[in-house]
Design a protein around this motif. Structure first.
Motif, PDB file in Angstrom:
ATOM      1  N   SER A 175       0.852  -1.187   0.000  1.00  0.00           N
ATOM      2  CA  SER A 175       0.000   0.000   0.000  1.00  0.00           C
ATOM      3  C   SER A 175       0.886   1.235   0.000  1.00  0.00           C
ATOM      4  O   SER A 175       2.034   1.184   0.459  1.00  0.00           O
ATOM      5  CB  SER A 175      -0.884   0.028   1.257  1.00  0.00           C
ATOM      6  OG  SER A 175      -1.571   1.267   1.379  1.00  0.00           O
ATOM      7  N   MET A 176       0.329   2.340  -0.501  1.00  0.00           N
ATOM      8  CA  MET A 176       1.040   3.608  -0.351  1.00  0.00           C
ATOM      9  C   MET A 176       1.230   3.932   1.126  1.00  0.00           C
ATOM     10  O   MET A 176       2.126   4.693   1.507  1.00  0.00           O
ATOM     11  CB  MET A 176       0.286   4.732  -1.040  1.00  0.00           C
ATOM     12  CG  MET A 176      -1.009   5.123  -0.380  1.00  0.00           C
ATOM     13  SD  MET A 176      -1.744   6.584  -1.134  1.00  0.00           S
ATOM     14  CE  MET A 176      -3.128   6.880  -0.025  1.00  0.00           C
ATOM     15  N   SER A 177       0.403   3.298   1.977  1.00  0.00           N
ATOM     16  CA  SER A 177       0.500   3.530   3.422  1.00  0.00           C
ATOM     17  C   SER A 177       1.763   2.921   4.014  1.00  0.00           C
ATOM     18  O   SER A 177       2.068   3.149   5.184  1.00  0.00           O
ATOM     19  CB  SER A 177      -0.731   2.962   4.132  1.00  0.00           C
ATOM     20  OG  SER A 177      -1.907   3.570   3.651  1.00  0.00           O
ATOM     21  N   ASN A 182      -1.540   8.140   6.902  1.00  0.00           N
ATOM     22  CA  ASN A 182      -2.773   8.589   6.265  1.00  0.00           C
ATOM     23  C   ASN A 182      -3.433   9.688   7.088  1.00  0.00           C
ATOM     24  O   ASN A 182      -3.713   9.504   8.275  1.00  0.00           O
ATOM     25  CB  ASN A 182      -3.743   7.413   6.111  1.00  0.00           C
ATOM     26  CG  ASN A 182      -3.123   6.273   5.324  1.00  0.00           C
ATOM     27  OD1 ASN A 182      -2.283   5.551   5.833  1.00  0.00           O
ATOM     28  ND2 ASN A 182      -3.527   6.126   4.083  1.00  0.00           N
ATOM     29  N   GLY A 225      -3.114   3.220  -4.106  1.00  0.00           N
ATOM     30  CA  GLY A 225      -3.585   4.358  -3.333  1.00  0.00           C
ATOM     31  C   GLY A 225      -5.014   4.096  -2.885  1.00  0.00           C
ATOM     32  O   GLY A 225      -5.464   2.953  -2.863  1.00  0.00           O
ATOM     33  N   TYR A 226      -5.721   5.148  -2.541  1.00  0.00           N
ATOM     34  CA  TYR A 226      -7.105   4.985  -2.104  1.00  0.00           C
ATOM     35  C   TYR A 226      -7.957   4.420  -3.237  1.00  0.00           C
ATOM     36  O   TYR A 226      -7.918   4.909  -4.363  1.00  0.00           O
ATOM     37  CB  TYR A 226      -7.689   6.321  -1.663  1.00  0.00           C
ATOM     38  CG  TYR A 226      -7.093   6.870  -0.382  1.00  0.00           C
ATOM     39  CD1 TYR A 226      -7.156   6.142   0.803  1.00  0.00           C
ATOM     40  CD2 TYR A 226      -6.482   8.121  -0.356  1.00  0.00           C
ATOM     41  CE1 TYR A 226      -6.626   6.641   1.983  1.00  0.00           C
ATOM     42  CE2 TYR A 226      -5.945   8.636   0.822  1.00  0.00           C
ATOM     43  CZ  TYR A 226      -6.021   7.891   1.979  1.00  0.00           C
ATOM     44  OH  TYR A 226      -5.493   8.388   3.142  1.00  0.00           O
ATOM     45  N   TRP A 245      -9.247  13.191   0.951  1.00  0.00           N
ATOM     46  CA  TRP A 245      -8.640  12.098   0.206  1.00  0.00           C
ATOM     47  C   TRP A 245      -8.522  12.433  -1.276  1.00  0.00           C
ATOM     48  O   TRP A 245      -7.504  12.161  -1.905  1.00  0.00           O
ATOM     49  CB  TRP A 245      -9.461  10.821   0.384  1.00  0.00           C
ATOM     50  CG  TRP A 245      -9.193  10.115   1.682  1.00  0.00           C
ATOM     51  CD1 TRP A 245      -8.484  10.602   2.755  1.00  0.00           C
ATOM     52  CD2 TRP A 245      -9.626   8.803   2.048  1.00  0.00           C
ATOM     53  NE1 TRP A 245      -8.463   9.678   3.765  1.00  0.00           N
ATOM     54  CE2 TRP A 245      -9.149   8.559   3.366  1.00  0.00           C
ATOM     55  CE3 TRP A 245     -10.372   7.820   1.408  1.00  0.00           C
ATOM     56  CZ2 TRP A 245      -9.399   7.368   4.029  1.00  0.00           C
ATOM     57  CZ3 TRP A 245     -10.626   6.632   2.070  1.00  0.00           C
ATOM     58  CH2 TRP A 245     -10.139   6.401   3.378  1.00  0.00           C
ATOM     59  N   ASN A 249      -4.651  13.616  -3.799  1.00  0.00           N
ATOM     60  CA  ASN A 249      -4.166  12.965  -5.007  1.00  0.00           C
ATOM     61  C   ASN A 249      -3.954  13.983  -6.118  1.00  0.00           C
ATOM     62  O   ASN A 249      -4.789  14.853  -6.337  1.00  0.00           O
ATOM     63  CB  ASN A 249      -5.169  11.900  -5.500  1.00  0.00           C
ATOM     64  CG  ASN A 249      -5.242  10.703  -4.576  1.00  0.00           C
ATOM     65  OD1 ASN A 249      -4.280  10.384  -3.883  1.00  0.00           O
ATOM     66  ND2 ASN A 249      -6.379  10.041  -4.555  1.00  0.00           N
ATOM     67  N   ARG A 281       4.045   1.648  -7.412  1.00  0.00           N
ATOM     68  CA  ARG A 281       3.105   2.485  -6.655  1.00  0.00           C
ATOM     69  C   ARG A 281       2.088   3.092  -7.617  1.00  0.00           C
ATOM     70  O   ARG A 281       2.452   3.819  -8.538  1.00  0.00           O
ATOM     71  CB  ARG A 281       3.868   3.580  -5.905  1.00  0.00           C
ATOM     72  CG  ARG A 281       3.074   4.214  -4.784  1.00  0.00           C
ATOM     73  CD  ARG A 281       3.925   5.170  -3.984  1.00  0.00           C
ATOM     74  NE  ARG A 281       4.281   6.351  -4.734  1.00  0.00           N
ATOM     75  CZ  ARG A 281       5.469   6.954  -4.687  1.00  0.00           C
ATOM     76  NH1 ARG A 281       6.421   6.448  -3.924  1.00  0.00           N
ATOM     77  NH2 ARG A 281       5.703   8.035  -5.406  1.00  0.00           N
ATOM     78  N   ASP A 283      -0.850   5.292  -7.093  1.00  0.00           N
ATOM     79  CA  ASP A 283      -1.500   6.064  -6.021  1.00  0.00           C
ATOM     80  C   ASP A 283      -2.033   7.418  -6.476  1.00  0.00           C
ATOM     81  O   ASP A 283      -2.369   8.262  -5.646  1.00  0.00           O
ATOM     82  CB  ASP A 283      -0.527   6.258  -4.866  1.00  0.00           C
ATOM     83  CG  ASP A 283       0.647   7.163  -5.227  1.00  0.00           C
ATOM     84  OD1 ASP A 283       0.867   7.422  -6.430  1.00  0.00           O
ATOM     85  OD2 ASP A 283       1.345   7.641  -4.304  1.00  0.00           O
ATOM     86  N   HIS A 286      -0.302  10.510  -4.929  1.00  0.00           N
ATOM     87  CA  HIS A 286      -0.486  10.888  -3.531  1.00  0.00           C
ATOM     88  C   HIS A 286       0.841  11.074  -2.796  1.00  0.00           C
ATOM     89  O   HIS A 286       1.009  12.037  -2.039  1.00  0.00           O
ATOM     90  CB  HIS A 286      -1.305   9.795  -2.820  1.00  0.00           C
ATOM     91  CG  HIS A 286      -1.584  10.087  -1.377  1.00  0.00           C
ATOM     92  ND1 HIS A 286      -2.797  10.560  -0.939  1.00  0.00           N
ATOM     93  CD2 HIS A 286      -0.805   9.950  -0.270  1.00  0.00           C
ATOM     94  CE1 HIS A 286      -2.754  10.711   0.386  1.00  0.00           C
ATOM     95  NE2 HIS A 286      -1.557  10.345   0.812  1.00  0.00           N
ATOM     96  N   CYS A 287       1.779  10.152  -3.031  1.00  0.00           N
ATOM     97  CA  CYS A 287       3.040  10.171  -2.272  1.00  0.00           C
ATOM     98  C   CYS A 287       4.082  11.114  -2.856  1.00  0.00           C
ATOM     99  O   CYS A 287       5.188  11.210  -2.310  1.00  0.00           O
ATOM    100  CB  CYS A 287       3.624   8.772  -2.190  1.00  0.00           C
ATOM    101  SG  CYS A 287       2.626   7.606  -1.252  1.00  0.00           S
TER     102      CYS A 287
END
Length: 289
Positions: A175-177, A182, A225-226, A245, A249, A281, A283, A286-287
């Motif tokens: 996960s991006m997590s 988060n 990502g989400y 959220w 992004n 990734r 996502d 996001h990151c």
């Protein structure tokens, strides 16, 4: 170069599938004559991945903790197996239970038509809660499913790949997590487990990609990502969560589960033949802020 390294290089060059410029591009995403194991197979991502593999010519062994698949999306998987004349099996399996994993693999290897050539590890849970009050048993359970369970199934697949003396590719869903925390949700345990999946993929890739005398097994991770699913609907009901959220992004939206079909196929197939120990990734940027 040391003599042992020369021997290792010659061995690996002879055993490893390599890019063939004469191969049609479409074949780089095909999974013909391969059986792929999918864990967490009745979840939103699991069912999508299983149907995608079937459409791409592979057979699929689905594992999940439920006795029988009951998700509404399971019919999509069965339909894909019929439509593309592929083999589909389902086995109940708690990935935390090493004995049960061994038992299931002893059963499935006698059923498959083509050798095991891959794994997509989708099994995982995300339990939220403030770290100051988060029960230690819940923390251990989450790590046991997301990390230990991923290892146990990867280990079982690797043993069968080595017995069959074929190459294989594993996709461990992280996960991006695993990179960031988060905003707006308390997920210390989940984030820790997914960072562990990143490192597990790198470590397995190092061991199974360079050991002389064993088949080449590529291991990569996928970091979504989400994803907008029924599973995230509850979190999105929290005031301000949807806009946060979405705004986090670069593409200014959440993903849909179908957007992970091509990334998984790429990692499983020969198109990624020179890719291992990497994380893909997906996502929405996001990151990267």
């Amino acid at each position: 170069m040391k003599e042992e390294n020369v021997h290792a290089l010659k061995y690996r060059e002879a055993k490893a599938p390599q890019g063939d410029p004469a191969s049609p591009v479409a074949s780089l995403f095909r999974l013909d004559d391969r059986t792929i194991v999918v864990t967490g197979a009745t979840g939103f991502l699991g069912t999508t991945v299983a149907a995608t593999i079937l459409e791409s010519g592979g057979d699929v062994v689905c594992l999940d903790v439920m006795e029988t698949p009951s998700s509404a999306d399971w019919k999509t998987v069965e339909k894909a197996a019929d439509q593309y004349s592929r083999n589909l099996w389902y086995y109940q399996c708690d990935v935390r239970d090493a004995a049960q994993v061994t038992s299931v693999f002893n059963k499935l290897v006698s059923k498959i038509e083509h050798p095991l050539r891959g794994l997509v590890g989708c099994a995982g849970v995300s339990d939220n809660g403030p770290a100051v009050d988060f029960p230690v048993d819940a923390f251990r359970r989450l790590l046991d499913i997301n990390l230990t369970g991923t290892f146990l199934v990867a280990q079982a697949v690797a043993k069968e790949v080595i017995k069959a003396n074929v190459s294989a590719s594993m996709v461990l869903v992280a996960s991006m997590s695993g990179y960031v925390s988060n905003k707006g949700v308390d997920t210390a345990a989940y984030n820790s487990s997914k960072a562990g999946v990143h490192q597990l993929a790198r470590s397995l890739a190092a061991e199974w990609g360079s050991r002389v005398g064993t088949p080449l097994i590529r291991v990569n991770s996928l970091s979504p990502g989400y994803i907008r699913t029924a599973a995230t609907a509850e979190a999105l009901q929290k005031p301000g969560m949807e806009s946060q959220w979405v705004g986090d992004n670069m593409l200014y939206r959440l993903s849909t589960v179908d957007e992970f079909r091509a990334p998984v196929l790429y990692l499983l197939g020969d198109g990624s033949s020179f890719m291992t120990a990497a994380d893909l990734r997906v996502d929405g940027g996001h990151c990267s802020w």
